[in-house]
Design a protein around this motif. Structure first.
Motif, PDB file in Angstrom:
ATOM      1  N   LEU A  44      43.599  46.000  53.523  1.00  0.00           N
ATOM      2  CA  LEU A  44      44.255  44.694  53.700  1.00  0.00           C
ATOM      3  C   LEU A  44      43.285  43.588  53.301  1.00  0.00           C
ATOM      4  N   LEU A  94      41.867  40.241  46.295  1.00  0.00           N
ATOM      5  CA  LEU A  94      42.545  40.178  44.999  1.00  0.00           C
ATOM      6  C   LEU A  94      43.266  38.841  44.850  1.00  0.00           C
ATOM      7  N   LEU A  95      43.926  38.403  45.928  1.00  0.00           N
ATOM      8  CA  LEU A  95      44.640  37.129  45.869  1.00  0.00           C
ATOM      9  C   LEU A  95      43.645  35.978  45.745  1.00  0.00           C
ATOM     10  N   LEU A 141      40.865  43.900  51.102  1.00  0.00           N
ATOM     11  CA  LEU A 141      40.738  43.938  49.643  1.00  0.00           C
ATOM     12  C   LEU A 141      41.960  43.306  48.979  1.00  0.00           C
ATOM     13  N   GLY A 142      43.134  43.487  49.576  1.00  0.00           N
ATOM     14  CA  GLY A 142      44.337  42.835  49.051  1.00  0.00           C
ATOM     15  C   GLY A 142      44.168  41.330  49.078  1.00  0.00           C
ATOM     16  N   GLN A 143      43.616  40.831  50.165  1.00  0.00           N
ATOM     17  CA  GLN A 143      43.330  39.400  50.290  1.00  0.00           C
ATOM     18  C   GLN A 143      42.322  38.954  49.244  1.00  0.00           C
ATOM     19  N   VAL A 178      49.703  38.864  42.841  1.00  0.00           N
ATOM     20  CA  VAL A 178      48.908  38.059  41.905  1.00  0.00           C
ATOM     21  C   VAL A 178      49.713  37.820  40.627  1.00  0.00           C
ATOM     22  N   SER A 201      49.470  43.830  46.470  1.00  0.00           N
ATOM     23  CA  SER A 201      48.551  42.713  46.218  1.00  0.00           C
ATOM     24  C   SER A 201      48.511  42.374  44.733  1.00  0.00           C
TER      25      SER A 201
END
Lengths: 133, 256
Positions: free
Chosen positions: B50, B56-57, B52-54, A86, A82
């Motif tokens: 998953l 971040l984006l 948290l990954g979203q 970014v 992730s």
């Protein structure tokens, strides 16, 4: 990927000492990042120092508070991917933006100082004279 | 019940169908499609990661806008941060870091079956979250009062400009000693400031609701050393909110 490490419930209990030490380190680094702005390293280097300290703090939070150090490694992969996405996203945007710069500069030289809002932000001299809105 | 390693029922024993929390307290929280609590916890945690990954984006878009504008117009950031109160920002950073400690502590307490410590840790986390929002409210109210808002409504009051000039004179920034007129793009700094801290603030509010839910369940006694997935998941979310702020604080308040 989750069934292999069941003997200890797949859970790692972080000791009170480790938690407090991590918190202490985060507080020290916060103090350090504030102190770093009092020293003039040149605006570029100041940003780099601030970001390096922030990243050390982020790594501490992620590895210890968020258990990534002790967790199944797949969670770490999700997180790192992730972050890299970014970075990729920002990098590609930079490439895109910088490719437009020559034409923007050319346009600005035709109409210098043209504000791009209907109501231009006032300069301090005129602001001093105006009453508070 | 105090042995943290081996209270899990031996594999093969059907536990999911037990209707009541009996000796193995909380087994009715084990989904029938999971082999055991460890399996359920690890699956839930992957789901949270998953998410948290979203997240971040999601924040990545705003960090991208920040990076682009700062690289193109560094002067608006050098001027803009003079209008922010570094002291309040630093206090809020400490409040959030402490709440991260209490969040991590809540997971530890749940893993050790310390119900009272769990409830205390959750309460402290909620208290810190409200403290953070309270300080944020003082900052926002001050900014709005002084006309330091986003876009076309940006109209700094003379007091605000004077404060920034004083900060400048105190050597808070070396970049402004020459300039005496503010950039006509300064409103962009406040658009970015409100968008980034605002989205972060919304996440803090969501965190409060999540922790209130945990508090209710912790008081009810839902959580045990076998079943504490929700405590872990919400704590992970809360740490991410802290992590975002760790970057927002130097990026917005500590510009040299």
């Amino acid at each position: 990927m989750h069934t292999e490490q069941t003997p200890h419930q797949g859970a790692h209990i972080i000791s009170a000492k480790t938690l407090l030490a991590t918190w202490g380190a985060l507080m020290v680094l916060t103090g350090l990042t504030v102190a770093a702005t009092w020293i003039d390293l040149g605006s570029d280097l100041n940003v780099v120092v601030a970001m390096v300290i922030a990243t050390i703090k982020a790594i501490l939070v992620a590895l210890i508070f968020m258990h990534l150090l002790f967790d199944q490694k797949f969670n770490l992969i999700v997180f790192v991917v992730s972050v890299l996405t970014v970075v990729l996203f920002v990098s590609i945007t930079f490439i895109d933006v910088s490719s437009y710069q020559p034409s923007i500069r050319a346009h600005e030289s035709l109409e210098p100082n043209k504000p791009f809002l209907k109501a231009p932000a006032p300069d301090p001299a005129s602001v001093q004279a105006q009453p508070h809105p | 019940m105090t042995d943290t390693a081996s209270t899990r029922p031996s594999s093969g024993v059907e536990v999911g169908t037990e209707g009541h929390a009996g000796e193995h307290g909380g087994d009715h929280f084990l989904g029938h499609h999971f082999k055991d609590h460890a399996h359920q916890l690890n699956t839930a945690k992957l789901g949270i990661w998953l998410f948290l990954g979203q997240e971040l984006l999601f924040f990545g878009g705003l960090f991208c806008a920040y990076a682009i504008y700062r690289s193109m117009h560094p002067e608006i950031f050098a001027e803009g941060h003079l209008f922010l109160d570094t002291r309040l920002g630093a206090i809020n950073t400490c409040v959030l870091i402490f709440s991260s400690l209490t969040a991590a502590w809540s997971v530890r307490a749940a893993q050790l079956n310390h119900r009272r410590a769990l409830i205390t840790a959750i309460l402290l986390t909620i208290l810190c979250a409200f403290g953070f929002l309270g300080i944020k409210y003082i900052e926002y109210a001050h900014k709005i009062h002084e006309g330091l808002v986003w876009g076309a409504s940006f109209a700094p009051s003379s007091e605000a400009v004077q404060h920034a000039t004083e900060a400048m004179a105190h050597g808070a920034s070396s970049t402004l000693t020459e300039a005496h007129t503010l950039s006509n793009r300064l409103h962009i700094f406040f658009s970015i400031y409100f968008a980034m801290t605002g989205l972060h603030g919304i996440h803090v509010v969501a965190g409060i609701f999540a922790y209130l839910w945990l508090l209710r369940r912790a008081i009810r006694g839902d959580f045990t050393q076998d079943y504490y997935g929700p405590v872990d998941g919400v704590a992970l979310y809360w740490h991410l909110v802290d992590l975002i702020w760790i970057y927002l604080f130097p990026l917005l308040y500590l510009i040299h």
